[in-house]
Design an enzyme around this catalytic site. Structure first.
Site, PDB file in Angstrom:
ATOM      1  N   GLU A   1      -9.634 -10.958  -7.408  1.00 57.11           N
ATOM      2  CA  GLU A   1      -8.709  -9.829  -7.264  1.00 57.11           C
ATOM      3  C   GLU A   1      -7.542  -9.937  -8.253  1.00 57.11           C
ATOM      4  O   GLU A   1      -7.140  -8.926  -8.860  1.00 57.11           O
ATOM      5  CB  GLU A   1      -8.206  -9.766  -5.811  1.00 57.11           C
ATOM      6  CG  GLU A   1      -9.317  -9.377  -4.845  1.00 57.11           C
ATOM      7  CD  GLU A   1      -8.924  -9.481  -3.372  1.00 57.11           C
ATOM      8  OE1 GLU A   1      -9.786  -9.208  -2.520  1.00 57.11           O
ATOM      9  OE2 GLU A   1      -7.765  -9.829  -3.071  1.00 57.11           O
TER      10      GLU A   1
ATOM     11  N   LYS B   1       0.816  -1.219   0.000  1.00 55.01           N
ATOM     12  CA  LYS B   1       0.000   0.000   0.000  1.00 55.01           C
ATOM     13  C   LYS B   1       0.856   1.279   0.000  1.00 55.01           C
ATOM     14  O   LYS B   1       2.066   1.223   0.261  1.00 55.01           O
ATOM     15  CB  LYS B   1      -0.925  -0.044   1.233  1.00 55.01           C
ATOM     16  CG  LYS B   1      -1.943  -1.200   1.189  1.00 55.01           C
ATOM     17  CD  LYS B   1      -2.917  -1.112   2.361  1.00 55.01           C
ATOM     18  CE  LYS B   1      -3.924  -2.251   2.344  1.00 55.01           C
ATOM     19  NZ  LYS B   1      -4.933  -2.120   3.436  1.00 55.01           N
TER      20      LYS B   1
ATOM     21  N   HIS C   1      -2.196  -5.474   1.653  1.00 52.61           N
ATOM     22  CA  HIS C   1      -3.469  -6.181   1.520  1.00 52.61           C
ATOM     23  C   HIS C   1      -3.176  -7.618   1.119  1.00 52.61           C
ATOM     24  O   HIS C   1      -2.239  -7.861   0.348  1.00 52.61           O
ATOM     25  CB  HIS C   1      -4.337  -5.551   0.418  1.00 52.61           C
ATOM     26  CG  HIS C   1      -5.419  -6.470  -0.060  1.00 52.61           C
ATOM     27  ND1 HIS C   1      -6.619  -6.579   0.591  1.00 52.61           N
ATOM     28  CD2 HIS C   1      -5.455  -7.382  -1.076  1.00 52.61           C
ATOM     29  CE1 HIS C   1      -7.363  -7.507  -0.022  1.00 52.61           C
ATOM     30  NE2 HIS C   1      -6.665  -7.999  -1.036  1.00 52.61           N
TER      31      HIS C   1
ATOM     32  N   PHE D   1     -15.434   3.804   6.973  1.00 55.12           N
ATOM     33  CA  PHE D   1     -14.091   4.203   6.545  1.00 55.12           C
ATOM     34  C   PHE D   1     -13.879   4.089   5.037  1.00 55.12           C
ATOM     35  O   PHE D   1     -12.774   4.288   4.554  1.00 55.12           O
ATOM     36  CB  PHE D   1     -13.030   3.386   7.295  1.00 55.12           C
ATOM     37  CG  PHE D   1     -13.164   1.891   7.138  1.00 55.12           C
ATOM     38  CD1 PHE D   1     -12.692   1.243   6.002  1.00 55.12           C
ATOM     39  CD2 PHE D   1     -13.778   1.126   8.135  1.00 55.12           C
ATOM     40  CE1 PHE D   1     -12.823  -0.132   5.854  1.00 55.12           C
ATOM     41  CE2 PHE D   1     -13.912  -0.255   7.992  1.00 55.12           C
ATOM     42  CZ  PHE D   1     -13.432  -0.877   6.844  1.00 55.12           C
TER      43      PHE D   1
ATOM     44  N   THR E   1      -5.134  -6.876  11.011  1.00 51.34           N
ATOM     45  CA  THR E   1      -5.432  -5.604  10.346  1.00 51.34           C
ATOM     46  C   THR E   1      -4.895  -4.414  11.127  1.00 51.34           C
ATOM     47  O   THR E   1      -4.302  -3.500  10.563  1.00 51.34           O
ATOM     48  CB  THR E   1      -6.970  -5.453  10.188  1.00 51.34           C
ATOM     49  OG1 THR E   1      -7.496  -6.640   9.583  1.00 51.34           O
ATOM     50  CG2 THR E   1      -7.322  -4.254   9.328  1.00 51.34           C
TER      51      THR E   1
ATOM     52  N   TYR F   1     -12.560  -2.408  -3.471  1.00 44.56           N
ATOM     53  CA  TYR F   1     -13.081  -2.421  -2.095  1.00 44.56           C
ATOM     54  C   TYR F   1     -14.608  -2.333  -2.037  1.00 44.56           C
ATOM     55  O   TYR F   1     -15.166  -1.982  -1.000  1.00 44.56           O
ATOM     56  CB  TYR F   1     -12.447  -1.299  -1.278  1.00 44.56           C
ATOM     57  CG  TYR F   1     -11.040  -1.620  -0.804  1.00 44.56           C
ATOM     58  CD1 TYR F   1     -10.800  -2.681   0.069  1.00 44.56           C
ATOM     59  CD2 TYR F   1      -9.960  -0.851  -1.206  1.00 44.56           C
ATOM     60  CE1 TYR F   1      -9.520  -2.973   0.518  1.00 44.56           C
ATOM     61  CE2 TYR F   1      -8.664  -1.139  -0.764  1.00 44.56           C
ATOM     62  CZ  TYR F   1      -8.456  -2.207   0.106  1.00 44.56           C
ATOM     63  OH  TYR F   1      -7.185  -2.479   0.552  1.00 44.56           O
TER      64      TYR F   1
ATOM     65  N   ARG G   1       2.725  -6.302   9.170  1.00 44.11           N
ATOM     66  CA  ARG G   1       2.037  -5.158   9.785  1.00 44.11           C
ATOM     67  C   ARG G   1       2.662  -4.778  11.119  1.00 44.11           C
ATOM     68  O   ARG G   1       2.739  -3.593  11.460  1.00 44.11           O
ATOM     69  CB  ARG G   1       0.547  -5.453   9.902  1.00 44.11           C
ATOM     70  CG  ARG G   1      -0.147  -5.310   8.531  1.00 44.11           C
ATOM     71  CD  ARG G   1      -1.500  -5.914   8.517  1.00 44.11           C
ATOM     72  NE  ARG G   1      -2.278  -5.557   7.323  1.00 44.11           N
ATOM     73  CZ  ARG G   1      -3.407  -6.143   6.986  1.00 44.11           C
ATOM     74  NH1 ARG G   1      -3.901  -7.113   7.744  1.00 44.11           N
ATOM     75  NH2 ARG G   1      -4.058  -5.768   5.893  1.00 44.11           N
TER      76      ARG G   1
ATOM     77  N   ASN H   1      -1.976   0.352   6.768  1.00 48.29           N
ATOM     78  CA  ASN H   1      -1.418  -0.884   7.318  1.00 48.29           C
ATOM     79  C   ASN H   1      -0.578  -1.687   6.314  1.00 48.29           C
ATOM     80  O   ASN H   1      -0.446  -2.902   6.429  1.00 48.29           O
ATOM     81  CB  ASN H   1      -2.535  -1.733   7.949  1.00 48.29           C
ATOM     82  CG  ASN H   1      -3.594  -2.149   6.947  1.00 48.29           C
ATOM     83  OD1 ASN H   1      -3.498  -1.831   5.772  1.00 48.29           O
ATOM     84  ND2 ASN H   1      -4.591  -2.876   7.419  1.00 48.29           N
TER      85      ASN H   1
HETATM   86  P1  ATP Z   1      -7.024  -6.041   3.572  1.00 45.46           P
HETATM   87  O1  ATP Z   1      -8.399  -6.330   2.986  1.00 45.46           O
HETATM   88  O2  ATP Z   1      -6.468  -4.699   3.150  1.00 45.46           O
HETATM   89  O3  ATP Z   1      -6.063  -7.168   3.363  1.00 45.46           O
HETATM   90  P2  ATP Z   1      -8.017  -6.836   6.132  1.00 45.46           P
HETATM   91  O4  ATP Z   1      -8.697  -7.944   5.397  1.00 45.46           O
HETATM   92  O5  ATP Z   1      -7.100  -7.188   7.252  1.00 45.46           O
HETATM   93  O6  ATP Z   1      -7.175  -5.925   5.148  1.00 45.46           O
HETATM   94  P3  ATP Z   1     -10.563  -5.493   6.073  1.00 45.46           P
HETATM   95  O7  ATP Z   1     -11.513  -5.638   7.197  1.00 45.46           O
HETATM   96  O8  ATP Z   1     -10.795  -6.243   4.805  1.00 45.46           O
HETATM   97  O9  ATP Z   1      -9.098  -5.818   6.655  1.00 45.46           O
HETATM   98  O10 ATP Z   1     -10.427  -3.944   5.757  1.00 45.46           O
HETATM   99  C1  ATP Z   1      -9.858  -3.526   4.528  1.00 45.46           C
HETATM  100  C2  ATP Z   1      -8.948  -2.359   4.777  1.00 45.46           C
HETATM  101  O11 ATP Z   1      -9.722  -1.249   5.212  1.00 45.46           O
HETATM  102  C3  ATP Z   1      -7.900  -2.566   5.891  1.00 45.46           C
HETATM  103  O12 ATP Z   1      -6.743  -3.212   5.471  1.00 45.46           O
HETATM  104  C4  ATP Z   1      -7.616  -1.131   6.270  1.00 45.46           C
HETATM  105  O13 ATP Z   1      -6.692  -0.524   5.373  1.00 45.46           O
HETATM  106  C5  ATP Z   1      -8.968  -0.470   6.125  1.00 45.46           C
HETATM  107  N1  ATP Z   1      -9.669  -0.446   7.411  1.00 45.46           N
HETATM  108  C6  ATP Z   1     -10.237  -1.489   8.047  1.00 45.46           C
HETATM  109  N2  ATP Z   1     -10.782  -1.109   9.223  1.00 45.46           N
HETATM  110  C7  ATP Z   1     -10.555   0.225   9.317  1.00 45.46           C
HETATM  111  C8  ATP Z   1     -10.870   1.212  10.280  1.00 45.46           C
HETATM  112  N3  ATP Z   1     -11.527   0.909  11.397  1.00 45.46           N
HETATM  113  N4  ATP Z   1     -10.451   2.468  10.039  1.00 45.46           N
HETATM  114  C9  ATP Z   1      -9.800   2.803   8.904  1.00 45.46           C
HETATM  115  N5  ATP Z   1      -9.475   1.918   7.948  1.00 45.46           N
HETATM  116  C10 ATP Z   1      -9.845   0.654   8.152  1.00 45.46           C
HETATM  117 MG    MG Z   2      -9.867  -7.687   3.615  1.00 46.28          MG
END
Ligand code: ATP
Ligand code: MG
Length: 137
Positions: A126, A9, A115, A57, A91, A49, A102, A112
């Site tokens: 994807e 990212k 992805h 968010f 996450t 997304y 992370r 973070n």
């Molecule tokens: P990713 O999909 O990026 O691999 P993840 O599966 O661990 O991460 P998800 O729940 O799918 O987490 O959320 C997607 C992305 O949205 C997170 O990686 C983060 O960048 C962002 N995100 C998630 N929760 C929050 C939050 N509470 N505040 C801000 N951004 C968030």
């Molecule tokens: Mg995810």
């Protein structure tokens, strides 16, 4: 062998951490079989997304993912989807295990660093958004 989709990212490319992230990936036994550095358009980020579009968010996430270059990747290895989730860590970096990407590099729950696909089904969707079969070697 299984494949998963990864994104390094903007918070990580901005700090010049692509090589360090890739070293953690390769040390875990995953092979980078496709890789490209791109600037995501808003349209690409919104499509990617889509599942999060009702979350509070979402706007922030799209702004962040389009704020700088990202590196999109295909990773290959035995159980690649689950393995990469483990290598990435939680996450929220505050909850991520030692040695995970992370824990090592993420700035916050939003910024973070990486992805990784959360299922084999999503990995296929994807990967197809960014790569053709011919790109993956
Ligand atoms: P990713 O999909 O990026 O691999 P993840 O599966 O661990 O991460 P998800 O729940 O799918 O987490 O959320 C997607 C992305 O949205 C997170 O990686 C983060 O960048 C962002 N995100 C998630 N929760 C929050 C939050 N509470 N505040 C801000 N951004 C968030
Ligand atoms: Mg995810």
């Amino acid at each position: 062998t299984e494949r998963t989709f990864s994104i390094i990212k903007p918070d990580a490319t901005e700090r010049n951490l692509t090589g360090k992230v890739n070293a953690v990936i390769e040390d875990a036994g995953l092979r980078i079989v496709a890789q490209r550095r791109i600037r995501m358009t808003r349209q690409q980020a919104e499509t990617f997304y889509e599942v999060h579009k009702e979350r509070p968010f979402f706007g922030e996430l799209v702004d962040f993912m389009t704020s700088g270059p990202v590196v999109v990747q295909v990773l290959e290895g035995e159980g690649a989807v689950a393995k990469y989730r483990e290598v990435m860590g939680a996450t929220n970096p505050a909850q991520a295990a030692d040695g995970t990407i992370r824990k090592l590099f993420a700035k916050s729950v939003g910024e973070n660093s990486v992805h990784g696909s959360d299922s084999l089904e999503n990995a296929k969707i994807e990967i197809a958004q960014f790569f053709t079969d011919a790109d993956i070697v």
